[in-house]
Design a protein around this motif. Sequence first.
Motif, PDB file in Angstrom:
ATOM      1  N   PRO A   1       3.292   0.335  -4.971  1.00 24.27           N
ATOM      2  CA  PRO A   1       2.054   0.010  -4.359  1.00 24.27           C
ATOM      3  C   PRO A   1       1.521  -0.916  -5.363  1.00 24.27           C
ATOM      4  O   PRO A   1       1.491  -0.703  -6.719  1.00 24.27           O
TER       5      PRO A   1
ATOM      6  N   LEU B   1      10.180  -0.722  -5.424  1.00 27.37           N
ATOM      7  CA  LEU B   1       9.037  -1.248  -5.292  1.00 27.37           C
ATOM      8  C   LEU B   1       7.775  -0.395  -5.394  1.00 27.37           C
ATOM      9  O   LEU B   1       7.896   0.991  -5.107  1.00 27.37           O
TER      10      LEU B   1
ATOM     11  N   PHE C   1       0.661  -1.226   0.085  1.00 25.29           N
ATOM     12  CA  PHE C   1       0.029   0.012   0.043  1.00 25.29           C
ATOM     13  C   PHE C   1       0.620   1.290   0.049  1.00 25.29           C
ATOM     14  O   PHE C   1       0.755   2.179  -0.596  1.00 25.29           O
ATOM     15  N   ARG C   2       1.876   1.439   0.865  1.00 24.38           N
ATOM     16  CA  ARG C   2       2.720   2.384   1.027  1.00 24.38           C
ATOM     17  C   ARG C   2       4.089   1.885   1.176  1.00 24.38           C
ATOM     18  O   ARG C   2       4.523   0.878   1.697  1.00 24.38           O
ATOM     19  N   ILE C   3       4.998   2.545   0.354  1.00 24.96           N
ATOM     20  CA  ILE C   3       6.334   2.463   0.897  1.00 24.96           C
ATOM     21  C   ILE C   3       7.262   3.765   1.182  1.00 24.96           C
ATOM     22  O   ILE C   3       7.199   4.675   0.357  1.00 24.96           O
TER      23      ILE C   3
ATOM     24  N   TYR D   1       9.098   3.080  -5.476  1.00 24.15           N
ATOM     25  CA  TYR D   1       9.627   3.607  -4.308  1.00 24.15           C
ATOM     26  C   TYR D   1      11.278   4.326  -4.888  1.00 24.15           C
ATOM     27  O   TYR D   1      11.921   3.535  -5.646  1.00 24.15           O
TER      28      TYR D   1
ATOM     29  N   LEU E   1      10.217   9.742  -2.447  1.00 23.79           N
ATOM     30  CA  LEU E   1      10.608   9.457  -1.182  1.00 23.79           C
ATOM     31  C   LEU E   1       9.417   8.701  -0.317  1.00 23.79           C
ATOM     32  O   LEU E   1       9.921   7.848   0.520  1.00 23.79           O
ATOM     33  N   ASP E   2       8.339   8.697  -0.884  1.00 20.98           N
ATOM     34  CA  ASP E   2       7.260   8.103  -0.407  1.00 20.98           C
ATOM     35  C   ASP E   2       6.276   7.740  -1.332  1.00 20.98           C
ATOM     36  O   ASP E   2       5.837   8.640  -2.097  1.00 20.98           O
ATOM     37  N   THR E   3       5.905   6.369  -1.258  1.00 24.25           N
ATOM     38  CA  THR E   3       4.927   6.169  -2.424  1.00 24.25           C
ATOM     39  C   THR E   3       3.786   5.248  -2.005  1.00 24.25           C
ATOM     40  O   THR E   3       3.928   4.408  -1.204  1.00 24.25           O
ATOM     41  N   SER E   4       2.430   5.689  -2.066  1.00 24.55           N
ATOM     42  CA  SER E   4       1.289   4.850  -1.794  1.00 24.55           C
ATOM     43  C   SER E   4       0.078   4.863  -2.760  1.00 24.55           C
ATOM     44  O   SER E   4       0.356   5.655  -3.794  1.00 24.55           O
TER      45      SER E   4
END
Lengths: 574, 460
Positions: free
Chosen positions: A59, A57, A7-9, B26, B45-48
């Motif tokens: 989502p 990676l 879902f989130r990285i 990411y 930096l941040d993935t969702s």
Amino acid sequence: MGNGKLFRISGPVVTAKGTSARMYDVVRVGRESLMGEVIQISDDQTTIQVYEDTSGLKPGETVETTGLPLSVELGPGLLNSVYDGIQRPLPVLRQEKGDFIARGITAPGLDRKKKWDFKPSLKKGDEVKPGTIIGSLRELNTEHRLIVPGNIKPGKISEIKEGSFTVEEAVCRLDNGAEIQLMHKWPVRKPRPCSRKLLPNIPLITGQRIFDALFPLAKGGVAAIPGPFGSGKTVTQQSLAKWADADIIVYIGCGERGNEMTEVLDEFPKLIDPRTEKPLMNRMVLIANTSNMPVAAREASIYTGITIAEYYRDMGYSVALMADSTSRWAEAMREISSRLQEMPGEEGYPSYLSTRLAEFYERAGRVVALSEREGSISVIGAVSPPGGDFSEPVTQNTLRVVKAFWALDAKLAQRRHFPAINWLTSYSLYIEGLEGWFSEKVAPDWRASISSVMRILQEEDRLMEIVQLIGSDALPERERITLRIARMLREFLLQQNAFHPVDTYSPPKKTYMMIKTMLRFAELAYAGLDEGKRAEKILNIKAKDRIGQVKFEKDYETFLKGIEKEIEREFREL
Amino acid sequence: MEKEYKTISRIAGPLIFVKKTEPIGYSDLVKITLPNGETKTGQVLDTSEDIVVVQVFEGTSGLDKEARVKFLGENIKLPVSDDMLGRILNGAGKPIDGGPEVIPEDKLDITGAAINPYARASPEDFIQTGISTIDLMNTLVRGQKLPIFSGSGLPHNEIALQIARQANVVGKETSFIVIFAAMGITNEESQRFINDFEKTGALKRSVVFLNLADDPAVERLITPRMALTAAEYFAFQKDMHVLVILTDMSNYCESLREIGSAREEIPGRRGYPGYMYTDLAMLYERAGIIKGKKGSITQLPILTMIGDDITHPIPDLTGYITEGQIVLSRELHRKNIYPPIDVLPSLSRLMNLGIGEGKTREDHKQASDQLYANYAEGRDLRGLAAIVGEESLAERDRKLLKFAGQFEELFVRQGKNENRDIREGTLRIAWQLLGTMPESELVRISPEIKKKFYSPWHQA
């Protein structure tokens, strides 16, 4: 079943939805099957720390649970191995994937192809339960005992085979259908059970005079050792690994420098076990997780190491575990905690720091294993306080649980006093418990002699303050004698040459006799003063200066007896 | 073809937040096109599923919600080739010397991977820098990472340049190529570096990455990674010995903190992120030698200690990863001594691997120990002498006091172009200084060594 989706990285911490993984289960993340561990579950979201770099990676990629918590493989083949923090054999990784640690590579902890000659010690019909030893095989020069693993229900042996087996082949079947192989898995964060714990009242003899005499460590005891810059920590650790009367050594390089780890990886295989004349590595397991390897694996490395130690303890061996350094481990905890956005405690460390440290050290101890054999794990944990400040949380929380503290001192090292253990700031709370052993096995007045030594050394410290103000010539005669005796103790007793073939190991008996000879000189010297003899004359006695030579003598008894006679003769002639 | 998004929902500091995207990887590279056609680059930096956070290397000024965001689906890569030598690139790896683009032989991921500890070889080749305080007392060996801890206004850059010019391995006629990464240094400083490189002809065997003080701060986070990726290429694919100079690591850490707070992370010590140790380790540990490979990477990071405080998180964490440190002293600098290297807090942890018989000379270790001991004692005595006066000191103490002074004048002080040979230069001066002390005072030195090298030095 149980597959979820990412879902989130965000860095090494990722969140997944819809997975059935339980807390601390190991999961495989994404297309490259990166290894990770569940560290938080809230509502439908599962937080996973990934042991490898998470670049790329996305989502939506799958998260597959293995259904097992982080585990190590226990069985023959552990000794002489070099692992990373999650038990991947580094030589195998290099052979298969090259000089850099690529992502998503796996290799089993134990060699699947190698065959071991198993010899049963039980027969068909015998009753077994977890912990029972059912046979043994030869692992290098250690007798590797096969223990019934904890997940097997008690039962009777219906079949047991002798012969050559790989670690995965069944060697024994029980009437309840269970199969026993040479290898089993154990979750690293769960201490292996034992029958009962024993008091630490047998010393771990190290052959290093300052440890054995002044600051002994018990078998099953825990000691902390700070490693300031350039204090000779590596040499001290090598001496301990070489000479401590432990059957198995587990060395964990946790967050160490790559080049220093190389020194360990280069040096240890060259060391020869003085007792067996075989390579020391034959009874060692090395775990190397350098500072730039994934932080989650660094956090796990300590647990991997102690679980392997427990496995050999359960076979009835005494194991010495060295963790270098626990501060790096604590920092890994801090880092992961901050990624989880947990409320930080002191200096940003998580509030559970002290619990985790205590839990780890509590896995040391002398125990009666489930097999009713006696085994032990002694832990020597290095701490590296930032800026040398001992008031920081990791050092403080460590000192709360350890009972021996060996203060490596860079100043002593600079003065070439080795081993550079400061005798004034070090301590051991095991002395009392070990008194019985020493008075029975070495000499009845062991404790009293040690106390005299400590008294003289402390007196010296007090006197040196005065000397710095007014100079030594102004001291009374008695004090000048004390200073001289203290110097003898420091130079002859406390200093030890790790590189000299004889001096590198000093049996307790020799240590004791050296102390006695010096105390005998002290006794005669003070008595001489009381009789009105001049301090200069006493300090001129020649034989006393030769006590130090006994370090290099194999036949120390004759030598020391000769010296003592000589000293007595010289005193009579004064 | 990758999609472009016009769904920026928030812009904060160096970060942009993009909504309603397809799954984005990411740490993927991002290209942002402004309505006026200008482009910027960034990294995820941040993935969702809901939102993607991108840090923009060139800063977010001029950005608005109309900007188009394109995710390139790959990590940041550095194009590498032999032609890089002699080139000057910006902090993001683009040529800024007016020359053509580098035609890549390969494109390498700049994150790098950890060297398998089992694959490392032990560093053991003595590097002669020509600077006495380093060569004799804090020896640098090939494959080591040895930072210079400096303070603002101290001549760390000159020292780095001098080392870059003079460093060589005695007896092995291989020279170093220099990879120079500047992070947030001033234009003037960078000019000086480049001029020096050009003047000495060193530029031909250098690659320069420049992120200057007025370049975007976020870009600083990738500059050292670019430099080290280039270093790994030359060392492990092209068999070269590489010296990497990273200056100034303090600016790098500041950027790290900036990103951390923009992401509203819980800060660690002094506001620096809790992962700074690991982040730094992933840079510094990219030094070393690999078994079976001919090349090597030696690192010389430079950092200015904030308020000259060595316990500040940046020098502190650095010291725990690097193999020692060279510490510069404001006091020596005030005395106009160059290089102002204070040997007492300096240390090279790998020194013993590179010195001694067959490498430098058999008396190296003992002479160094003795100099350390005498200088430390002599410096301590300065305090006492200030109180009671030099005349009332004992004979031995007066000698030590004088020794400390001469040590600084003759041994520490040297010219910016003075390249002292270890045997003919550095050790000769060392024995001269030791000659001012009576032979019996030199307790760190064995009788055989004294017999061979000691002779009293009577000064006029």
